[in-house]
Design a protein around this motif. Structure first.
Motif, PDB file in Angstrom:
ATOM      1  N   ASN A   7       0.832  -1.202   0.000  1.00  0.00           N
ATOM      2  CA  ASN A   7       0.000   0.000   0.000  1.00  0.00           C
ATOM      3  C   ASN A   7       0.870   1.256   0.000  1.00  0.00           C
ATOM      4  OD1 ASN A   7      -1.482   2.266   1.591  1.00  0.00           O
ATOM      5  ND2 ASN A   7      -3.139   0.916   0.921  1.00  0.00           N
ATOM      6  N   ALA A   8       1.907   1.268   0.824  1.00  0.00           N
ATOM      7  CA  ALA A   8       2.777   2.441   0.917  1.00  0.00           C
ATOM      8  C   ALA A   8       3.569   2.660  -0.364  1.00  0.00           C
ATOM      9  CB  ALA A   8       3.730   2.290   2.098  1.00  0.00           C
ATOM     10  N   ALA A   9       3.795   1.591  -1.117  1.00  0.00           N
ATOM     11  CA  ALA A   9       4.577   1.705  -2.358  1.00  0.00           C
ATOM     12  C   ALA A   9       3.768   2.310  -3.499  1.00  0.00           C
ATOM     13  CB  ALA A   9       5.095   0.334  -2.770  1.00  0.00           C
ATOM     14  N   MET A  10       2.453   2.363  -3.337  1.00  0.00           N
ATOM     15  CA  MET A  10       1.614   2.955  -4.370  1.00  0.00           C
ATOM     16  C   MET A  10       1.889   4.451  -4.438  1.00  0.00           C
ATOM     17  SD  MET A  10      -2.003   0.987  -3.644  1.00  0.00           S
ATOM     18  CE  MET A  10      -2.811   1.736  -5.062  1.00  0.00           C
ATOM     19  N   ASN A  11       2.077   4.951  -5.640  1.00  0.00           N
ATOM     20  CA  ASN A  11       2.402   6.367  -5.813  1.00  0.00           C
ATOM     21  C   ASN A  11       1.115   7.185  -5.822  1.00  0.00           C
ATOM     22  OD1 ASN A  11       3.974   8.654  -6.252  1.00  0.00           O
ATOM     23  ND2 ASN A  11       3.732   8.488  -8.468  1.00  0.00           N
ATOM     24  N   THR A  56       6.375   9.839   0.586  1.00  0.00           N
ATOM     25  CA  THR A  56       7.631   9.560   1.291  1.00  0.00           C
ATOM     26  C   THR A  56       7.381   9.270   2.768  1.00  0.00           C
ATOM     27  OG1 THR A  56       8.853  10.983  -0.237  1.00  0.00           O
ATOM     28  CG2 THR A  56       9.902  10.489   1.874  1.00  0.00           C
ATOM     29  N   GLU A  57       6.511  10.066   3.385  1.00  0.00           N
ATOM     30  CA  GLU A  57       6.207   9.887   4.813  1.00  0.00           C
ATOM     31  C   GLU A  57       5.510   8.555   5.065  1.00  0.00           C
ATOM     32  OE1 GLU A  57       4.013  13.472   5.455  1.00  0.00           O
ATOM     33  OE2 GLU A  57       5.781  14.710   5.047  1.00  0.00           O
ATOM     34  N   HIS A  58       4.589   8.172   4.192  1.00  0.00           N
ATOM     35  CA  HIS A  58       3.914   6.873   4.322  1.00  0.00           C
ATOM     36  C   HIS A  58       4.919   5.728   4.241  1.00  0.00           C
ATOM     37  CE1 HIS A  58      -0.504   8.104   3.196  1.00  0.00           C
ATOM     38  NE2 HIS A  58      -0.041   8.736   4.257  1.00  0.00           N
ATOM     39  N   GLN A  59       5.868   5.844   3.335  1.00  0.00           N
ATOM     40  CA  GLN A  59       6.862   4.776   3.178  1.00  0.00           C
ATOM     41  C   GLN A  59       7.739   4.638   4.415  1.00  0.00           C
ATOM     42  OE1 GLN A  59       8.670   5.979  -0.516  1.00  0.00           O
ATOM     43  NE2 GLN A  59       6.774   5.585  -1.671  1.00  0.00           N
ATOM     44  N   ARG A  60       8.057   5.748   5.066  1.00  0.00           N
ATOM     45  CA  ARG A  60       8.842   5.686   6.305  1.00  0.00           C
ATOM     46  C   ARG A  60       8.055   5.000   7.416  1.00  0.00           C
ATOM     47  NH1 ARG A  60      10.788  11.942   5.820  1.00  0.00           N
ATOM     48  NH2 ARG A  60      12.546  11.624   4.386  1.00  0.00           N
ATOM     49  N   ILE A  61       6.787   5.326   7.514  1.00  0.00           N
ATOM     50  CA  ILE A  61       5.939   4.692   8.536  1.00  0.00           C
ATOM     51  C   ILE A  61       5.853   3.190   8.284  1.00  0.00           C
ATOM     52  CG2 ILE A  61       3.603   4.549   9.471  1.00  0.00           C
ATOM     53  CD1 ILE A  61       3.286   7.547   8.576  1.00  0.00           C
ATOM     54  N   ALA A  62       5.589   2.822   7.033  1.00  0.00           N
ATOM     55  CA  ALA A  62       5.462   1.410   6.682  1.00  0.00           C
ATOM     56  C   ALA A  62       6.756   0.649   6.958  1.00  0.00           C
ATOM     57  CB  ALA A  62       5.067   1.264   5.213  1.00  0.00           C
ATOM     58  N   ALA A  63       7.891   1.256   6.622  1.00  0.00           N
ATOM     59  CA  ALA A  63       9.183   0.590   6.833  1.00  0.00           C
ATOM     60  C   ALA A  63       9.408   0.293   8.315  1.00  0.00           C
ATOM     61  CB  ALA A  63      10.308   1.453   6.276  1.00  0.00           C
TER      62      ALA A  63
END
Length: 236
Positions: free
Chosen positions: A123-127, A190-197
């Motif tokens: 989900n976070a990888a979706m642009n 970018t912020e979503h990807q940090r949270i997901a990671a």
């Protein structure tokens, strides 16, 4: 009295095959774009005529919009669109989100299953991006995907009470109705990807910190709304 946006080009006859959903989306667009201004009584019969449907799907759509927090139903007077967030309500909303969603992200990092972590990463990888167009329809997909990401974190955190509390805030619809920061799409991704990671790594503190940093940045992105809208003279 402030000039109201024109309805032309924003209201379209509902498609028969998806009648209920289409009527809901059409009326939601009118509310989000202030074609139905904040605090205005909703004329069910007039909307039904404009959408070329019976009043029944309009009433069904308004019941859903009431659950969304976009309209209120008052005894003997029907539905009225809700007022925009005041600055005090805006600050209160983000204070609550920082507490609830920060804790929820931290909990998700320790409770999510392997399958849920994979789903969150996908989900976070979706642009998430803003589409071409005008008004709410321009950012409707962004709004939906943004909300889905936050809802998914609440889901995998494993607390129905937390999830219900976050859902009831209706924060995305209220904020994007007030003002949509188009330039924030890339930052949000970018912020979503940090949270997901952080959640995928099982790092509870990092997940909490990343979520709170995201919400703090989002608060700053929305602040121009109070220069842009709240100084305008009220309608009516």
């Amino acid at each position: 009295m402030a000039e109201q946006p024109a309805r032309e080009g924003r209201l379209r006859p509902a498609r028969r095959l998806t009648l209920t959903e289409d009527v809901y989306e059409s009326i939601k667009t009118l509310v989000m774009d202030h074609i139905l201004p904040p605090g205005e009584r909703v004329n069910i019969d007039a909307l039904a005529r404009e959408l070329d449907v019976s009043p029944t799907p309009v009433r069904e759509a308004l019941a859903r919009l009431e659950a969304d927090g976009l309209v209120h139903k008052r005894p003997l007077s029907g539905y009225t669109t809700t007022a925009l967030l005041s600055r005090a309500e805006f600050d209160d909303l983000f204070d609550v989100r920082l507490l609830l969603e920060g804790a929820t992200a931290g909990r998700a990092a320790t409770h999510a299953t392997a399958e849920e972590r994979q789903r969150l990463g996908a989900n976070a990888a979706m642009n998430i991006d803003v589409e071409a167009g005008d008004g709410y329809r321009r950012h409707a997909v962004f709004t939906a995907l943004d909300a889905k990401f936050h809802d998914l974190i609440a889901e995998v955190a494993g607390s129905p009470l937390l999830r219900d509390s976050i859902t009831r805030l209706h924060s995305h619809l209220h904020l994007h109705r007030l003002y949509f920061p188009v330039t924030g799409a890339t930052d949000t991704n970018t912020e979503h990807q940090r949270i997901a990671a952080a959640i995928i790594a099982g790092d509870s503190q990092a997940a909490t910190d990343a979520m709170q940093a995201h919400l703090t940045a989002a608060r700053e992105r929305h602040l121009p709304a109070f220069d842009r809208h709240l100084e305008e003279p009220p309608c009516g």
